[in-house]
Design a protein around this motif. Structure first.
Motif, short mmCIF file in Angstrom:
data_model
loop_
_atom_site.label_atom_id
_atom_site.label_comp_id
_atom_site.label_asym_id
_atom_site.label_seq_id
_atom_site.Cartn_x
_atom_site.Cartn_y
_atom_site.Cartn_z
N SER A 151 0.85 -1.18 0.00
CA SER A 151 0.00 0.00 0.00
C SER A 151 0.88 1.23 0.00
N ILE A 152 0.26 2.38 -0.20
CA ILE A 152 0.98 3.66 -0.11
C ILE A 152 0.26 4.54 0.89
N ALA A 153 1.01 5.17 1.79
CA ALA A 153 0.44 6.15 2.71
C ALA A 153 1.01 7.52 2.37
N PHE A 163 4.95 7.01 1.86
CA PHE A 163 5.61 5.77 2.24
C PHE A 163 5.00 4.61 1.47
N LEU A 164 5.84 3.69 1.03
CA LEU A 164 5.34 2.38 0.66
C LEU A 164 5.18 1.56 1.94
N ILE A 165 4.06 0.88 2.07
CA ILE A 165 3.83 0.00 3.22
C ILE A 165 3.79 -1.44 2.71
N ALA A 212 -0.57 5.78 -6.12
CA ALA A 212 -1.55 6.29 -5.16
C ALA A 212 -2.86 6.59 -5.90
N MET A 222 -6.62 5.42 7.62
CA MET A 222 -5.43 5.04 8.38
C MET A 222 -5.07 6.17 9.32
N PHE A 231 -2.90 10.73 7.59
CA PHE A 231 -2.47 10.06 6.36
C PHE A 231 -3.67 9.63 5.52
N GLU A 232 -3.45 9.60 4.23
CA GLU A 232 -4.32 8.85 3.32
C GLU A 232 -3.62 7.53 3.03
N ARG A 233 -4.38 6.45 3.03
CA ARG A 233 -3.80 5.16 2.67
C ARG A 233 -4.43 4.65 1.38
N PHE A 234 -3.56 4.30 0.44
CA PHE A 234 -3.98 3.73 -0.83
C PHE A 234 -3.65 2.25 -0.73
N HIS A 235 -4.63 1.44 -0.78
CA HIS A 235 -4.65 0.15 -0.12
C HIS A 235 -4.53 -1.02 -1.09
N ASP A 236 -3.62 -1.95 -0.81
CA ASP A 236 -3.63 -3.26 -1.45
C ASP A 236 -3.47 -3.12 -2.97
N LEU A 237 -2.31 -2.60 -3.36
CA LEU A 237 -2.12 -2.14 -4.73
C LEU A 237 -1.52 -3.19 -5.67
#
Lengths: 167, 167
Positions: free
Chosen positions: A59-61, A141-143, B25, B33, B38-44
């Motif tokens: 994911s990206i934050a 950030f990359l998560i 993103a 999140m 933060f904004e989280r862009f999820h499960d990419l």
């Protein structure tokens, strides 16, 4: 009440070892890749997400509200089912505050670290940490962590707030 | 012999779907999140590394020899046991050349894509691709792929070399 104040120190693999991994292009981890075009720094973090049917997710934050110092916080969290890595998607420093894995947190055990701008970090499973902050809006950030997220975040409220000073 | 020439086109999730994921993103992937910070862009990306006892690994690749255009190549590779993601650790564009998963590669099926500087890509398991190149020495990618590496790289020699033009 006595307010606790902590000031970050530069992170190193050794200092961070009991909490997780420092993800960086360490000469200790060099490996061959793709002829002579690339250097590969290999296997830099212990990704630990498979318990209870977990899988790795990327994911990206993106920071939308910058944190300023001194920063006060009164809660830490842990992920009992998986590791969690944060890697900056451009060169910038960030700060983490951690305490060892365990059922409770002794505020005296909290440690703050600052990265050098080219490092990421990977919290090992169960390690307590301050919720993520960043110093500039827009930083990304990359998560790399575990899905599903269910049952994988626990919070611990600290009796007195902690003041985190500028590095 | 007739030399094949391909020129990269901008990558999009749709264009790349049959080969893998574009890691960016995307507003399509937003998730909550950490309060409002933060904004989280999820499960990419589909991380697919568990077959035959595999695990996820994080590595860094640093370009030590920049590639110039036109770039000629005559080999593609695939990883039969796992996906492989490349995410730039600073904003820069890069180029990938891919062909669908399968036992052989028809050169007419090769497609070249260029990223916009804020995108990573994840090759799905078995997708053929040109070995990684970068356009400036020092550029670094985070790699999320499978370990152990054994039995997980196959090469296919193309009958005629391919010329990759500048985007």
């Amino acid at each position: 009440m006595t307010e606790s104040v902590i000031r970050p120190v530069p992170v190193t693999a050794e200092r961070f070892a009991q909490y997780g991994d420092v993800i960086h292009a360490s000469t200790a981890a060099k490996a061959a890749m793709n002829d002579a075009r690339f250097e590969r720094f290999h296997d830099l973090a212990k990704i630990d997400v498979e318990s209870a049917g977990g899988r790795t997710a990327i994911s990206i934050a993106r920071c939308k509200a910058a944190t300023t110092f001194p920063h006060r916080f009164d809660m830490v969290e842990r992920h009992p089912l998986g590791s969690q890595a944060f890697i900056p998607l451009s060169p910038f420093s960030f700060i983490v505050v951690v305490a060892p894995a365990g059922e409770a947190v002794d505020p005296a055990d909290l440690r703050a670290f600052v990265t050098n701008g080219r490092q990421g970090i990977n919290y090992h499973r169960g390690v307590w940490h301050m919720p993520m902050i960043a110093m500039e809006a827009g930083q990304e950030f990359l998560i790399v962590d575990r899905l599903p997220a269910r049952d994988n975040c626990e919070e611990f409220i600290l009796g007195d707030p902690i003041t985190l000073e500028e590095p």
